[in-house]
Design an enzyme around this catalytic site. Structure first.
Site, PDB file in Angstrom:
ATOM      1  N   GLU A  97       0.833  -1.205   0.000  1.00 39.87           N
ATOM      2  CA  GLU A  97       0.000   0.000   0.000  1.00 39.87           C
ATOM      3  C   GLU A  97       0.864   1.249   0.000  1.00 39.87           C
ATOM      4  O   GLU A  97       2.019   1.214   0.446  1.00 39.87           O
ATOM      5  CB  GLU A  97      -0.867   0.023   1.267  1.00 39.87           C
ATOM      6  CG  GLU A  97      -2.289  -0.451   1.066  1.00 39.87           C
ATOM      7  CD  GLU A  97      -3.152   0.538   0.281  1.00 39.87           C
ATOM      8  OE1 GLU A  97      -2.613   1.432  -0.386  1.00 39.87           O
ATOM      9  OE2 GLU A  97      -4.379   0.382   0.339  1.00 39.87           O
ATOM     10  N   ASP A 101      -4.242   4.944   6.710  1.00 44.05           N
ATOM     11  CA  ASP A 101      -4.765   6.133   7.370  1.00 44.05           C
ATOM     12  C   ASP A 101      -5.692   5.653   8.502  1.00 44.05           C
ATOM     13  O   ASP A 101      -5.232   5.280   9.574  1.00 44.05           O
ATOM     14  CB  ASP A 101      -5.490   6.944   6.284  1.00 44.05           C
ATOM     15  CG  ASP A 101      -5.882   8.337   6.718  1.00 44.05           C
ATOM     16  OD1 ASP A 101      -5.968   8.578   7.921  1.00 44.05           O
ATOM     17  OD2 ASP A 101      -6.113   9.191   5.846  1.00 44.05           O
ATOM     18  N   ASP A 157      -2.290  11.026  -4.419  1.00 38.60           N
ATOM     19  CA  ASP A 157      -2.815  12.114  -5.239  1.00 38.60           C
ATOM     20  C   ASP A 157      -3.559  13.175  -4.436  1.00 38.60           C
ATOM     21  O   ASP A 157      -3.998  12.951  -3.313  1.00 38.60           O
ATOM     22  CB  ASP A 157      -3.767  11.570  -6.301  1.00 38.60           C
ATOM     23  CG  ASP A 157      -5.107  11.154  -5.696  1.00 38.60           C
ATOM     24  OD1 ASP A 157      -5.113  10.286  -4.794  1.00 38.60           O
ATOM     25  OD2 ASP A 157      -6.144  11.722  -6.099  1.00 38.60           O
TER      26      ASP A 157
HETATM   27  C1  PRP Z   1      -5.817   5.345  -0.130  1.00 33.08           C
HETATM   28  C2  PRP Z   1      -4.727   4.327   0.147  1.00 33.08           C
HETATM   29  C3  PRP Z   1      -5.439   3.248   0.902  1.00 33.08           C
HETATM   30  C4  PRP Z   1      -6.518   4.008   1.652  1.00 33.08           C
HETATM   31  C5  PRP Z   1      -6.060   4.209   3.047  1.00 33.08           C
HETATM   32  O1  PRP Z   1      -6.476   4.960  -1.304  1.00 33.08           O
HETATM   33  O2  PRP Z   1      -4.126   3.852  -1.025  1.00 33.08           O
HETATM   34  O3  PRP Z   1      -5.998   2.280   0.039  1.00 33.08           O
HETATM   35  O4  PRP Z   1      -6.684   5.276   1.010  1.00 33.08           O
HETATM   36  O5  PRP Z   1      -7.051   4.860   3.808  1.00 33.08           O
HETATM   37  P1  PRP Z   1      -7.721   4.192   5.075  1.00 33.08           P
HETATM   38  O6  PRP Z   1      -6.614   3.596   5.909  1.00 33.08           O
HETATM   39  O7  PRP Z   1      -8.369   5.376   5.766  1.00 33.08           O
HETATM   40  O8  PRP Z   1      -8.706   3.179   4.631  1.00 33.08           O
HETATM   41  P2  PRP Z   1      -7.516   5.900  -2.082  1.00 33.08           P
HETATM   42  O9  PRP Z   1      -8.903   5.527  -1.647  1.00 33.08           O
HETATM   43  O10 PRP Z   1      -7.108   7.330  -1.921  1.00 33.08           O
HETATM   44  O11 PRP Z   1      -7.363   5.401  -3.585  1.00 33.08           O
HETATM   45  P3  PRP Z   1      -6.142   5.585  -4.642  1.00 33.08           P
HETATM   46  O12 PRP Z   1      -4.993   4.738  -4.125  1.00 33.08           O
HETATM   47  O13 PRP Z   1      -6.692   5.052  -5.921  1.00 33.08           O
HETATM   48  O14 PRP Z   1      -5.782   7.050  -4.711  1.00 33.08           O
END
Ligand code: PRP
Length: 173
Positions: A97, A101, A157
């Site tokens: 990943e 977050d 992003d």
């Molecule tokens: C981001 C990141 C994780 C998620 C983490 O993806 O890549 O998958 O958020 O957040 P969390 O721990 O609060 O669940 P995003 O949804 O931004 O998609 P992307 O990678 O396509 O930009």
């Protein structure tokens, strides 16, 4: 009004840390093949760089999940947008990943993948924001713990921009 990007972690520091984590993974998986699962889209840059630094056999697959949230936080409801191409049964799986977050995405993904009977299942992230955690997630490899700021670069992003930055930056509006 357009935003500016302040550098948080330099390209050199990111590269150095990925080499270190790659060496650690190579030691931990010695004599085995590691099956990397890249979580799209953000994980793609880190996955490629990490894979190059691992010196045991590597195979790759891709998954895309989406949370129904706003631009800067996830809601906790996760759906699979693109599933894996191959079975993970019996494989030594390492999820890769860009950032953890709240932990909601990964805690969901781990539960889904566990049910597919991998031989082992571990998690590697480029960035971790531990203070934002809502769901407990056991992270095996972390490159950098960072403060709760809106970061971009290396796959991350802001409104789909800045994923290609070779360093980690903070968005300043
Ligand atoms: C981001 C990141 C994780 C998620 C983490 O993806 O890549 O998958 O958020 O957040 P969390 O721990 O609060 O669940 P995003 O949804 O931004 O998609 P992307 O990678 O396509 O930009």
């Amino acid at each position: 009004m357009s935003e500016t990007i302040r550098q948080l972690i330099s390209e050199e520091d990111v590269d150095k840390k990925i080499r270190e984590i790659g060496e650690q993974i190579s030691r931990d998986y010695e004599g085995r093949q590691v099956h990397l699962i890249c979580v799209l889209k953000g994980g793609v840059f880190f996955t490629c760089e990490l894979a190059k630094r691992i010196n045991v056999p590597v195979s790759l697959d891709f998954m895309s999940v989406s949370s129904y949230g706003d631009d800067t936080s996830s809601s906790g409801v996760v759906r699979i947008v693109k599933d894996l191409d191959e079975s993970i049964e019996g494989k030594d799986v390492l999820i890769v990943e860009d950032i953890i977050d709240s932990g909601r995405t990964l805690s969901y993904l781990i539960e889904v993948l566990k049910q597919r009977n991998p031989n082992s299942l571990r998690l590697c992230t480029l960035l971790d924001k531990p203070e934002r955690r809502v769901k407990d997630v056991n992270v095996d490899y972390v490159c950098f713990n960072i403060p709760d700021e809106f970061v971009v670069g290396y796959g991350l992003d802001y409104a789909q921009k800045y994923r290609n930055l070779p360093y980690i930056g903070v968005v300043e509006l």
